[in-house]
Design an enzyme around this catalytic site. Structure first.
Site, short mmCIF file in Angstrom:
data_model
loop_
_atom_site.label_atom_id
_atom_site.label_comp_id
_atom_site.label_asym_id
_atom_site.label_seq_id
_atom_site.Cartn_x
_atom_site.Cartn_y
_atom_site.Cartn_z
N GLU A 108 -17.08 10.68 40.08
CA GLU A 108 -16.91 9.23 39.89
C GLU A 108 -15.59 8.79 40.52
O GLU A 108 -14.65 9.58 40.63
CB GLU A 108 -16.96 8.96 38.37
CG GLU A 108 -16.65 7.56 37.91
CD GLU A 108 -17.61 6.48 38.39
OE1 GLU A 108 -17.84 6.39 39.59
OE2 GLU A 108 -18.06 5.68 37.54
N ASP A 109 -15.52 7.54 40.92
CA ASP A 109 -14.30 7.07 41.56
C ASP A 109 -13.14 6.92 40.56
O ASP A 109 -12.04 7.39 40.81
CB ASP A 109 -14.53 5.75 42.34
CG ASP A 109 -15.21 4.65 41.51
OD1 ASP A 109 -15.43 4.84 40.30
OD2 ASP A 109 -15.51 3.59 42.09
N ASP A 112 -11.94 4.21 33.72
CA ASP A 112 -11.17 3.05 33.25
C ASP A 112 -11.35 2.95 31.73
O ASP A 112 -10.73 3.69 30.99
CB ASP A 112 -11.67 1.82 34.03
CG ASP A 112 -10.83 0.58 33.82
OD1 ASP A 112 -9.63 0.71 33.56
OD2 ASP A 112 -11.37 -0.53 33.92
N PHE A 161 -5.32 -3.13 38.98
CA PHE A 161 -6.61 -3.13 39.65
C PHE A 161 -6.43 -2.60 41.07
O PHE A 161 -5.65 -3.12 41.85
CB PHE A 161 -7.23 -4.53 39.67
CG PHE A 161 -8.69 -4.48 40.03
CD1 PHE A 161 -9.64 -4.12 39.07
CD2 PHE A 161 -9.12 -4.74 41.32
CE1 PHE A 161 -10.98 -4.02 39.39
CE2 PHE A 161 -10.47 -4.65 41.65
CZ PHE A 161 -11.39 -4.30 40.69
N ARG A 174 -13.77 -1.65 50.25
CA ARG A 174 -14.13 -0.23 50.15
C ARG A 174 -13.68 0.56 51.38
O ARG A 174 -13.43 1.76 51.33
CB ARG A 174 -15.65 -0.06 50.03
CG ARG A 174 -16.25 -0.59 48.75
CD ARG A 174 -17.67 -0.06 48.59
NE ARG A 174 -18.47 -0.84 47.66
CZ ARG A 174 -18.51 -0.66 46.35
NH1 ARG A 174 -17.76 0.26 45.79
NH2 ARG A 174 -19.29 -1.41 45.59
P1 IMP Z 1 -15.26 1.80 33.04
O1 IMP Z 1 -16.67 1.78 32.51
O2 IMP Z 1 -14.44 0.67 32.49
O3 IMP Z 1 -14.58 3.14 32.88
O4 IMP Z 1 -15.34 1.44 34.56
C1 IMP Z 1 -15.79 2.30 35.50
C2 IMP Z 1 -16.18 1.57 36.77
O5 IMP Z 1 -15.51 0.31 36.91
C3 IMP Z 1 -15.78 2.39 37.96
O6 IMP Z 1 -16.81 3.22 38.37
C4 IMP Z 1 -15.45 1.34 39.00
O7 IMP Z 1 -16.60 1.02 39.74
C5 IMP Z 1 -15.02 0.13 38.21
N1 IMP Z 1 -13.53 0.01 38.14
C6 IMP Z 1 -12.72 0.28 37.11
N2 IMP Z 1 -11.43 0.07 37.42
C7 IMP Z 1 -11.44 -0.36 38.70
C8 IMP Z 1 -10.38 -0.72 39.61
O8 IMP Z 1 -9.17 -0.72 39.33
N3 IMP Z 1 -10.80 -1.10 40.85
C9 IMP Z 1 -12.10 -1.13 41.25
N4 IMP Z 1 -13.10 -0.77 40.43
C10 IMP Z 1 -12.77 -0.40 39.16
MG MG Z 2 -17.12 -0.98 41.38
#
Ligand code: IMP
Ligand code: MG
Length: 192
Positions: A108-109, A112, A161, A174
């Site tokens: 996963e990237d 968060d 962000f 991207r």
């Molecule tokens: P989570 O469910 O809040 O952990 O979010 C995960 C997803 O939100 C990641 O796979 C990203 O696609 C997106 N995301 C979370 N933080 C960022 C950020 O700082 N920049 C861009 N995408 C983010």
């Molecule tokens: Mg995204």
């Protein structure tokens, strides 16, 4: 021919500032791949990338991994244009093949709030892999809402962000080689 890094096509009010250079990212990924291969011994590895953000990380990671490796992709609904997760996660593309009995590395990237990862882990665990481990390029631990952790973390970053190297804001940015902080007219977040 040496690749020229793409430049950001910023919209009015948006600015990008490099947080992690492409060189640092590549060096860290090579070290992560080394650690992953050591942990799994000579066993085959099945990488599951989360579309679309993890594609760049996965593509570089897999080329640093020796031995038998296969790939698949999964997609979940995410933020859309906002910078805050709605907390609602939905599967939009399932895996192509069974993962039962396989050594799965979920790629996963960014971690968060952890809500996406929590959902994905539940879905994948139900399919009975032999082993399931998680690799993320970035981790924002300050934002965590769900009790999930990654086994392999590229970089822990502050609560900002970020875009680039696969990460987007409304599908843009991207293509940047570095991971950069996106700010909006001096603010960290856009007015929503
Ligand atoms: P989570 O469910 O809040 O952990 O979010 C995960 C997803 O939100 C990641 O796979 C990203 O696609 C997106 N995301 C979370 N933080 C960022 C950020 O700082 N920049 C861009 N995408 C983010
Ligand atoms: Mg995204």
């Amino acid at each position: 021919m040496k690749k020229k890094p793409a430049r950001a096509a910023t919209k009015a009010g948006e600015t990008v500032r490099v947080l992690l250079s492409r060189k640092r990212i590549q060096e860290r990924i090579a070290a992560m791949a080394h650690q992953i291969r050591r942990d799994f011994g000579g066993e085959p590895l099945h990488l599951v990338g989360v579309l679309k953000g993890a594609v760049f990380f996965l593509a570089d990671l897999v080329r640093c991994l020796s031995g038998e490796v296969s790939l698949d992709f999964i997609a979940v609904s995410s933020y859309g244009k906002k910078t805050e997760s709605s907390g609602q996660v939905r599967l939009t593309k399932d895996l192509d093949s069974s993962i039962e009995g396989k050594n799965v590395l979920l790629v996963e990237d960014i971690l968060d709030t952890g809500l996406t990862m929590q959902y994905l882990l539940r879905v994948i665990e139900q399919r009975r892999p032999k082993r399931l481990r998680v690799a993320v390029l970035l981790d924002k631990p300050d934002r965590r809402q769900a009790p999930v952790t990654a086994d392999y973390v590229g970089f822990r970053i502050p609560n900002e962000f970020v875009v680039g190297y696969g990460l987007d804001y409304g599908e843009r940015y991207r293509n940047l080689h570095d991971v950069s902080v996106l700010s909006f007219g001096g603010r960290a977040k856009p007015a929503e």
